[in-house]
Design an enzyme around this catalytic site. Structure first.
Site, PDB file in Angstrom:
ATOM      1  CD  GLU A  86      -4.652   6.900   2.039  1.00  0.00           C
ATOM      2  OE1 GLU A  86      -4.506   5.916   1.767  1.00  0.00           O
ATOM      3  OE2 GLU A  86      -3.673   7.701   2.363  1.00  0.00           O
ATOM      4  CG  HIS A 119      -1.726   1.160   1.399  1.00  0.00           C
ATOM      5  ND1 HIS A 119      -3.154   1.395   0.808  1.00  0.00           N
ATOM      6  CD2 HIS A 119      -1.558   2.382   2.027  1.00  0.00           C
ATOM      7  CE1 HIS A 119      -3.682   2.466   1.229  1.00  0.00           C
ATOM      8  NE2 HIS A 119      -2.537   3.268   1.932  1.00  0.00           N
ATOM      9  CD  GLU A 120       1.140   3.275   3.824  1.00  0.00           C
ATOM     10  OE1 GLU A 120       1.322   4.304   2.957  1.00  0.00           O
ATOM     11  OE2 GLU A 120       0.476   2.939   4.523  1.00  0.00           O
TER      12      GLU A 120
HETATM   13  N1  BES Z   1      -1.480   8.012   4.197  1.00  0.00           N
HETATM   14  C1  BES Z   1      -1.759   7.084   5.201  1.00  0.00           C
HETATM   15  C2  BES Z   1      -1.280   7.150   6.622  1.00  0.00           C
HETATM   16  C3  BES Z   1      -2.042   8.344   7.317  1.00  0.00           C
HETATM   17  C4  BES Z   1      -3.307   7.929   7.995  1.00  0.00           C
HETATM   18  C5  BES Z   1      -1.458   9.457   7.638  1.00  0.00           C
HETATM   19  C6  BES Z   1      -3.972   9.101   8.432  1.00  0.00           C
HETATM   20  C7  BES Z   1      -2.357  10.460   8.282  1.00  0.00           C
HETATM   21  C8  BES Z   1      -3.263  10.089   8.759  1.00  0.00           C
HETATM   22  C9  BES Z   1      -1.389   5.441   4.769  1.00  0.00           C
HETATM   23  O1  BES Z   1      -1.072   5.529   3.480  1.00  0.00           O
HETATM   24  C10 BES Z   1      -2.151   4.708   5.161  1.00  0.00           C
HETATM   25  O2  BES Z   1      -3.383   4.681   4.634  1.00  0.00           O
HETATM   26  N2  BES Z   1      -2.185   3.821   6.180  1.00  0.00           N
HETATM   27  C11 BES Z   1      -3.018   2.709   6.530  1.00  0.00           C
HETATM   28  C12 BES Z   1      -2.655   1.382   6.365  1.00  0.00           C
HETATM   29  C13 BES Z   1      -3.200   1.092   4.902  1.00  0.00           C
HETATM   30  C14 BES Z   1      -2.688  -0.119   4.502  1.00  0.00           C
HETATM   31  C15 BES Z   1      -4.504   1.111   4.800  1.00  0.00           C
HETATM   32  C16 BES Z   1      -2.966   3.192   8.046  1.00  0.00           C
HETATM   33  O3  BES Z   1      -2.095   3.503   8.607  1.00  0.00           O
HETATM   34  O4  BES Z   1      -3.889   2.707   8.942  1.00  0.00           O
HETATM   35 ZN    ZN Z   2      -2.545   5.265   2.125  1.00  0.00          ZN
END
Ligand code: BES
Ligand code: ZN
Length: 872
Positions: free
Chosen positions: A321, A298-299
């Protein structure tokens, strides 16, 4: 209620008020002089008037920054500073803004901006953390290349100092980094500390070598292999499936123990919660390995969907997202079993998104207003956002989808985009009008699709009438019909497929579809000849749209589909619906476990032609929360303790009735040899684990105790411990587990979470007091807080134990956490989002606690927005 005046920062931000930033940022140079309590950040930023925007006052975001000095074109200035930022008079021509600020990373317990975790410096800037690092237009539509210089503290040099982009000069106590790709500030990252790397290389399709690193704390280096391998698989997959190549000479992942979220896609320098990096067979479960693979992917995928093409504003969050979740789901489906992945994703969607969409926090995939953006990283934006893309792909076809994505990357590389831009590439690539489809982005709520059937025996024709409606959600009383793709199949009475899956597109509130049998296959043409004998339709195959299908079906027909449907999702779905109906009747009517269900389940368990991972899913029962939702939907009031008891009773029945096949499976599914985390072995272990859980209900826990003692991996050890706890045993094992894993924080989280999740309603309060009083419960760490408080709220019967003690305990902890870490506190308030489902007594107690929380003096914007919406 709150008696303090509303803060300026609590105002509502609206999509319709978007205005571009009046300046263009040319480039950004930052120097960090690291110090635990007094880090200096020197910035040099070039600004030029933005010809595409009306001029306005020069405002830079900035929070909790101590300004040392500022200048414009070298001349000192004295800007006006508020809680939110800085304003200053500037020339009408291009200029250079310089500032030096001081910040306190070690005092940053909110883990947003620059903070310290276990002696290491790290950052989290999404969504609005960069403004806690320096003064800057901290908004995603301002993109610029960054140059970063990091200077370590003189007395304590830091072996590793990282930032985004490609490495520049790396001297004794300083490191320079250059990121040529224009990026918004939310993708900025800095890491510095005593770290070690597990490294690899990847050569891109066009022959560019990329150095890969997974950085962890010394001692953890033998737990990085899986993350590194997952990264390589992700890079290859994105080249093969989307023709996306990586674009820097280095890509690093850093594991951090204190992290609010799962992981973050900072350009070239992803930062992860250590729980989603570190894994070895003895410390991580199969599910952990699978999560690591999915999150690393994902990242990484964000490098194109999010970083190269980013969001214009935070209302467009699903642009990156939803799409990236869709991509990581595709990836995981390709790496593992596609149908099993689909079922897992739908389970998660229903558990989190349907719950959200049917309660006070319902909001569109693209929200139109927010107070605190961090509260909108939701299941709706993520999971429903991904479903919307899946529907789009289903509607236009795989090839047109790929063509539209090619166009998207070509047209928008380097830009900050909107959902309108996204849909336009689909319209341009396919010639389709997507104006009605676009409602999926603006209309909240889960659509209900009611199907009724008419069988014309004489004509041999089946007619299906679909009626869709979406219930009202906060702020949206009236809903319009959506475009809903319904994948449809047809089975004859013998269980044979008589029509290849077709996608029917619903666009009206009511629509009738006729199915007849042509010369070869059945088809949807109304003039088609007869179907011999009444066929059984299989509707919403693959869960082709995120809707609630309402259909009056008999248990016999469900059992028939469970036995015969060729669509794995619908096969599983039939069994799930059967289980749900049985359980609902057990709870609401005190019915006995239905023998027809038990025999249908037995048949699936016995069917060795079926993938073990699929059988494990088919054997799993709906959750307490699923049942509460189902009972509520049926117009009754769910009684959590009764749900809990019915689940236990059914599990005992299954254990007893299916004992022969379960014990065969328990023996046969043993995976020999050393542990490997591959999908096939994991599937066998999952089926064996499911068998163990049921058998333990009737064997006094003998198998589980033996398995616990012999387990050679965490999956089997934890599975055995869970089975014991659920039958009220395992005290010795818990103590042994603790002795063995005391020094390992990630494993201790499992120890905490398992107890909180399996506590009975009667013992919940004692368990909660014991766990929160445990010296290892470091509640300022988000993982630990969630492993106790989060797991407790996920245990529906425990959370809602009749005396309301857990409501009070959870609220007390949220009040304690809020000033320390508002983001994590705010997220956990969602435990209360289902409160209107329950009886008046419980509602009264919950309201009392929510009001108590809401009245806290100085409550964060994050938590106060959530509580306000839940109570509204
Ligand atoms: N960009 C997000 C991380 C994020 C989330 C930053 C909320 C700031 C606030 C990252 O790409 C993400 O979506 N992470 C998810 C996991 C993903 C596999 C769905 C997470 O951190 O839960
Ligand atoms: Zn994300």
């Amino acid at each position: 209620m709150k008696d303090h005046a509303p803060r300026a920062s609590d105002r509502t931000v609206r999509l319709e008020e978007y205005a571009p930033f009046p300046w263009i940022v040319g480039d950004v140079s930052l120097t960090f002089r690291l110090h635990p309590t007094a880090t200096r950040v020197l910035s040099r930023i070039t600004f030029a008037p933005n010809p595409a925007a009306p001029s306005g006052p020069f405002f830079l975001h900035g929070e909790k920054l101590k300004l040392i000095e500022a200048s414009i074109d070298g001349a000192p200035v004295s800007p006006t500073i508020t809680d939110e930022g800085l304003t200053c008079d500037v020339p009408g021509t291009p200029f250079v803004f310089e500032a030096e600020v001081e910040i306190d990373p070690s005092g940053n317990t909110a883990l947003d901006g620059l903070y310290m975790s276990g002696g290491m410096y790290c950052t989290q800037c999404e969504a609005e953390g960069f403004r806690k690092i320096t003064f800057y237009p901290d908004r995603p539509d301002v993109m610029a290349p960054f140059n970063v210089r990091i200077e370590g503290p003189e007395d304590a040099p830091l072996p590793v100092m990282l930032s985004n982009g490609n490495p520049g000069a790396q001297e004794g106590n300083s490191a320079e980094w250059h990121d040529p790709w224009p990026k918004p500030s939310y993708l900025f990252a800095l890491v510095a500390g005593d770290l070690v790397a597990k490294s690899g290389t990847f050569t891109t399709a066009s022959g560019m070598p990329v150095a890969l690193n997974v950085y962890v704390r010394p001692g953890d280096e033998d737990r990085c292999d899986y993350a590194l391998d997952s990264l390589i698989r992700s890079m290859r997959w994105d080249e093969q499936e989307y023709a996306r190549e990586y674009d820097l000479s280095v890509f690093s992942i850093v594991a951090v123990d204190d992290f609010n979220m799962g992981a973050m896609e900072n350009k070239g320098l992803n930062i992860f919660n250590s729980k989603y990096v570190l894994a070895s067979p003895d410390t991580a479960t199969d599910v952990d390995f699978e999560m690591i693979e999915g999150i690393v992917a994902h990242e990484y995928f964000h490098n194109w969907t999010g970083n190269r093409v980013t969001c214009r504003d935070w209302f467009q969050l699903c642009l990156k997202e939803g799409l990236t979740v869709f991509r990581d789901q595709q990836f995981s489906g390709d790496m593992r079993s596609e149908p099993v992945k689909r079922i897992d994703d739908v389970l998660a969607l229903r558990a989190r998104q349907f719950r959200e969409d049917n309660g006070p926090l319902a909001h569109p995939v693209r929200p139109e207003s927010y107070i605190e953006i961090n509260n909108f990283y939701t299941a709706t934006v993520y999971e429903k956002g991904a479903e919307v893309i899946g529907m789009l792909r289903r509607l236009v076809g795989a090839e047109a989808y790929r063509a539209a994505l090619d166009l998207y990357f070509e047209r928008h590389d380097g830009q900050a985009c909107t959902i309108e831009d996204w849909l336009k590439v689909f319209e341009d690539a396919t010639g389709r009008d997507l104006s009605q489809f676009k409602l999926w982005y603006s209309q909240a709520g889960t659509p209900r699709v009611e199907v009724s059937e008419e069988w014309d025996e004489e004509a041999g024709r089946l007619a299906l009438t679909f009626r869709q409606h979406t219930p009202p959600t906060p702020g949206q009383p009236d809903k319009a019909p959506l475009v809903i793709p319904i994948a449809l199949g047809l089975l004859d009475a013998g269980g044979n497929e008589i029509m290849a899956t077709e996608v029917v597109e619903l666009t009206e509130a009511e629509q009738r579809v006729e199915i007849g049998l042509g010369t070869g296959d059945a088809d949807l043409a109304s003039d088609a000849p007869r179907v011999p004998g009444r066929p059984v339709p299989s509707i919403l195959r693959g869960f082709s749209a995120p809707v609630i299908l309402q259909r009056q079906t008999s248990a016999e027909e469900r059992a028939f589909l469970l036995a015969h449907d060729t669509d794995p999702f619908n096969k599983w779905e039939a069994g799930r619906a059967l289980a749900r109906d049985v359980l609902v009747r057990m709870v609401t009517e005190g019915a006995e476990a239905d023998p027809h269900y038990l025999s249908a389940l037995e048949m699936v368990a016995k069917d060795d032609a079926l993938d073990p991972a699929f059988r494990a899913l088919a054997l799993s029962l709906p959750s307490q929360d699923d049942l509460a939702q189902a009972i509520h939907d049926g117009g009754a009031t769910p009684e959590p303790t009764a749900i809990w008891a019915a689940l236990r009773r059914l599990a005992e029945e299954i254990g007893g009735t299916l004992e022969p096949v379960l014990s065969r499976l328990y023996d046969e599914m043993r995976v020999p040899g050393p542990y490997t985390p591959d999908a096939e072995s994991a599937g066998a272990r999952a089926l064996r684990g499911a068998a163990l859980a049921y058998l333990s209900r009737v064997d006094g826990g003998s198998r589980a105790a033996a398995q616990f003692a012999e387990a050679g991996n965490m999956t089997e050890q934890l599975g055995a411990l869970g089975a014991l706890l659920r039958i009220g045993k395992g005290e010795e094992e818990l103590a042994a587990f603790r002795r063995r894993w005391e020094g390992d924080r990630l494993v201790m989280d499992k120890w905490f979470a398992l107890q909180a999740a399996s506590a009975s309603p009667a013992e919940a309060h004692d368990v909660a007091l014991r766990l929160t009083g445990d010296p290892a419960f470091d509640w300022t760490n988000p993982n630990r807080f969630r492993s106790v408080i989060g797991a407790l709220t996920g245990n529906v019967a425990a959370f809602h134990e009749p005396e309301g003690r857990i409501y009070r305990l959870v609220t007390d902890w949220l009040i304690r956490l809020d000033p320390v870490n508002p983001q994590t506190a705010a997220r956990l308030t969602t435990a209360f989002e289902t409160w209107k489902r329950f009886d008046a007594d419980r509602q009264g107690m919950i309201r009392e606690n929510l009001e108590r929380l809401s009245a806290v003096d100085g409550l964060s914007r994050d938590t106060s927005e959530m509580v306000g919406r839940i109570l509204a």
